[in-house]
Motif scaffolding. Structure first.
Motif, PDB file in Angstrom:
ATOM      1  N   TYR A  38      11.082 -49.324   4.311  1.00 56.95           N
ATOM      2  CA  TYR A  38      11.171 -49.933   5.828  1.00 56.95           C
ATOM      3  C   TYR A  38      12.408 -50.441   5.959  1.00 56.95           C
ATOM      4  N   TRP A  59       1.749 -51.086  27.837  1.00 56.32           N
ATOM      5  CA  TRP A  59       1.424 -49.957  27.107  1.00 56.32           C
ATOM      6  C   TRP A  59       1.488 -48.667  28.032  1.00 56.32           C
ATOM      7  N   ARG A  64       4.727 -47.188  28.995  1.00 54.14           N
ATOM      8  CA  ARG A  64       5.711 -46.828  27.815  1.00 54.14           C
ATOM      9  C   ARG A  64       6.820 -46.047  27.978  1.00 54.14           C
ATOM     10  N   HIS A  80       0.632 -45.339  14.828  1.00 56.47           N
ATOM     11  CA  HIS A  80       1.397 -44.944  15.490  1.00 56.47           C
ATOM     12  C   HIS A  80       1.586 -43.384  15.459  1.00 56.47           C
ATOM     13  N   HIS A 120       5.055 -40.267  16.023  1.00 49.73           N
ATOM     14  CA  HIS A 120       6.438 -39.881  15.816  1.00 49.73           C
ATOM     15  C   HIS A 120       6.695 -40.293  14.340  1.00 49.73           C
ATOM     16  N   THR A 151       7.893 -46.317  13.617  1.00 52.08           N
ATOM     17  CA  THR A 151       7.499 -47.436  14.607  1.00 52.08           C
ATOM     18  C   THR A 151       8.405 -48.623  14.442  1.00 52.08           C
ATOM     19  N   THR A 199       3.434 -59.134  11.545  1.00 55.72           N
ATOM     20  CA  THR A 199       2.566 -57.914  11.291  1.00 55.72           C
ATOM     21  C   THR A 199       2.148 -57.727   9.924  1.00 55.72           C
ATOM     22  N   SER A 214       5.733 -44.302  10.916  1.00 54.77           N
ATOM     23  CA  SER A 214       4.408 -44.435  11.952  1.00 54.77           C
ATOM     24  C   SER A 214       3.070 -44.369  11.246  1.00 54.77           C
ATOM     25  N   SER A 241       7.308 -53.158  20.889  1.00 54.76           N
ATOM     26  CA  SER A 241       7.123 -52.474  20.069  1.00 54.76           C
ATOM     27  C   SER A 241       7.368 -51.211  20.712  1.00 54.76           C
ATOM     28  N   ASN A 277       8.311 -46.483  19.557  1.00 59.25           N
ATOM     29  CA  ASN A 277       8.418 -45.258  18.697  1.00 59.25           C
ATOM     30  C   ASN A 277       9.559 -44.538  18.574  1.00 59.25           C
TER      31      ASN A 277
END
Length: 184
Positions: free
Chosen positions: A13, A54, A57, A109, A111, A114, A128, A154, A173, A175
């Motif tokens: 990550y 959201w 988005r 998520h 894609h 994230t 998180t 994701s 947040s 994607n």
């Protein structure tokens, strides 16, 4: 019957920062607080988000997104080029705000990646959390502070833990899909 074998892969990550976070934070929070958003709550679940947009988005014209878009896209591109990709495409973005007793339970998520930008994180204990992908049982957390940005695959199961203190936590947040390296 053949039993599937779970084998580890090397993964990663990305942990970065929004370079001018301190100078944009107050204006960004003001634009977020003036934006059209509502509570997201599903009865008998662990989804209870104080404010979220959201449902918008895909709308690139939101004032808060226009305000931070250039910095966010530059940081994303720099991060993914450093990781060996040739581009990054911001596909969806939304903000989430948490107040006392709100949370966003375990989820994934779509894609490729994230991202989470910690706009306002008054206490580091509300980072998180994610499940160890080799067993989906061991809870881990991203070691982040306010102004940080994390980008992760994701499919990683993650959550925003229940906020038990009396303040507002704000994240953005998104994607992302990435451009793959060209063959050498």
């Amino acid at each position: 019957m053949y039993q599937p074998q779970i084998k580890p892969l090397n993964g990663f990550y990305i942990h970065s920062k929004i370079e001018n976070h301190k100078s944009v934070k107050d204006s960004l929070l003001e634009k977020i607080s003036n934006s059209d958003a509502g509570r997201v709550y599903y009865e008998n679940t662990d989804v209870n988000i104080y404010r979220c947009d959201w449902d918008k988005r895909l709308d690139e014209n939101r004032e808060w997104l226009q305000f931070i878009s250039k910095d966010l896209k530059k940081t994303l591109t720099d991060c993914f080029i450093a990781a060996g990709y040739n581009d990054a495409f911001l596909l969806e973005a939304w903000f989430q705000q948490y107040d006392k007793n709100s949370q966003h339970g375990w989820h994934i998520h779509g894609h490729n990646f994230t991202g989470v930008y910690y706009v306002d994180l008054p206490q580091d204990k509300y980072k998180t959390e994610y499940l160890n992908p080799l067993n989906n049982k061991e809870i881990k957390f991203f070691d982040v502070k306010e102004g940080d940005l994390i980008l992760f695959p994701s499919h990683l199961v993650h959550r925003a833990p229940i906020l038990k203190d009396d303040f507002i936590k704000t994240i953005i947040s998104f994607n992302i899909d990435v451009g793959y390296p060209e063959e050498k």
